[in-house]
Write a protein that holds these residues in place. Structure first.
Motif, short mmCIF file in Angstrom:
data_model
loop_
_atom_site.label_atom_id
_atom_site.label_comp_id
_atom_site.label_asym_id
_atom_site.label_seq_id
_atom_site.Cartn_x
_atom_site.Cartn_y
_atom_site.Cartn_z
N UNK A 202 0.84 -1.17 0.00
CA UNK A 202 0.00 0.00 0.00
C UNK A 202 0.89 1.24 0.00
N UNK A 203 0.60 2.16 -0.89
CA UNK A 203 1.41 3.36 -1.02
C UNK A 203 1.06 4.37 0.08
N UNK A 204 2.06 5.08 0.54
CA UNK A 204 1.84 6.11 1.56
C UNK A 204 1.41 7.38 0.83
N UNK A 205 0.28 7.94 1.24
CA UNK A 205 -0.26 9.13 0.58
C UNK A 205 0.48 10.37 1.07
N UNK A 206 0.71 11.27 0.14
CA UNK A 206 1.33 12.55 0.44
C UNK A 206 0.22 13.54 0.82
N UNK A 207 0.18 14.03 2.05
CA UNK A 207 -0.90 14.92 2.48
C UNK A 207 -0.96 16.21 1.67
N UNK A 208 0.15 16.75 1.27
CA UNK A 208 0.17 18.01 0.50
C UNK A 208 -0.45 17.76 -0.87
N UNK A 209 -0.07 16.67 -1.50
CA UNK A 209 -0.63 16.34 -2.82
C UNK A 209 -2.13 16.09 -2.71
N UNK A 210 -2.54 15.42 -1.63
CA UNK A 210 -3.95 15.15 -1.42
C UNK A 210 -4.74 16.45 -1.30
N UNK A 211 -4.24 17.40 -0.52
CA UNK A 211 -4.92 18.69 -0.35
C UNK A 211 -5.01 19.42 -1.68
N UNK A 212 -3.95 19.37 -2.47
CA UNK A 212 -3.96 20.03 -3.78
C UNK A 212 -5.01 19.40 -4.70
N UNK A 213 -5.11 18.08 -4.67
CA UNK A 213 -6.10 17.40 -5.51
C UNK A 213 -7.52 17.70 -5.05
N UNK A 214 -7.72 17.77 -3.75
CA UNK A 214 -9.05 18.11 -3.23
C UNK A 214 -9.43 19.52 -3.66
N UNK A 215 -8.53 20.46 -3.54
CA UNK A 215 -8.82 21.84 -3.94
C UNK A 215 -9.11 21.92 -5.44
N UNK A 216 -8.40 21.14 -6.24
CA UNK A 216 -8.64 21.14 -7.68
C UNK A 216 -10.02 20.59 -7.99
N UNK A 217 -10.43 19.54 -7.30
CA UNK A 217 -11.76 18.97 -7.53
C UNK A 217 -12.87 19.90 -7.05
N UNK A 218 -12.67 20.53 -5.90
CA UNK A 218 -13.69 21.45 -5.37
C UNK A 218 -13.86 22.65 -6.30
N UNK A 219 -12.80 23.07 -6.95
CA UNK A 219 -12.92 24.21 -7.87
C UNK A 219 -13.75 23.86 -9.10
N UNK A 220 -13.93 22.59 -9.40
CA UNK A 220 -14.75 22.16 -10.54
C UNK A 220 -16.24 22.13 -10.22
N UNK A 221 -16.58 22.19 -8.93
CA UNK A 221 -17.98 22.09 -8.52
C UNK A 221 -18.72 23.35 -8.93
N UNK A 222 -19.92 23.16 -9.49
CA UNK A 222 -20.77 24.29 -9.82
C UNK A 222 -21.77 24.45 -8.68
N UNK A 223 -21.59 25.46 -7.87
CA UNK A 223 -22.41 25.68 -6.70
C UNK A 223 -23.72 26.34 -7.10
#
Length: 66
Positions: A1-22
């Motif tokens: 199992x790969x160890x997740x990079x918390x910084x990369x995870x936060x960046x990916x979350x922010x990128x996905x949230x920016x795609x949301x049409x509120x």
């Protein structure tokens, strides 16, 4: 199992949230009102069905019971 990079995870979350049409405030208000109307209509429908079944059953039991 790969160890997740918390910084990369936060960046990916922010990128996905920016795609949301509120939804706009108007859209939220209209859909909320529609939900309340549909809930009220459903409550009235089931009240009437319950009343019909209760009266029908009482009539049948009264007819055969006495």
């Amino acid at each position: 199992m790969a160890i997740a990079n918390p910084v990369k995870f936060i960046q990916e979350v922010r990128a996905e949230v920016s795609k949301v049409v509120w939804p706009t405030r108007r859209e939220v208000l209209l859909t909320t009102i529609m939900v309340f109307i549909m809930a009220a209509l459903t409550a009235v429908f089931f009240f009437l069905v319950d009343l019909l079944i209760r009266n029908g059953l009482s009539g049948v039991l009264g007819y055969f019971g006495s």
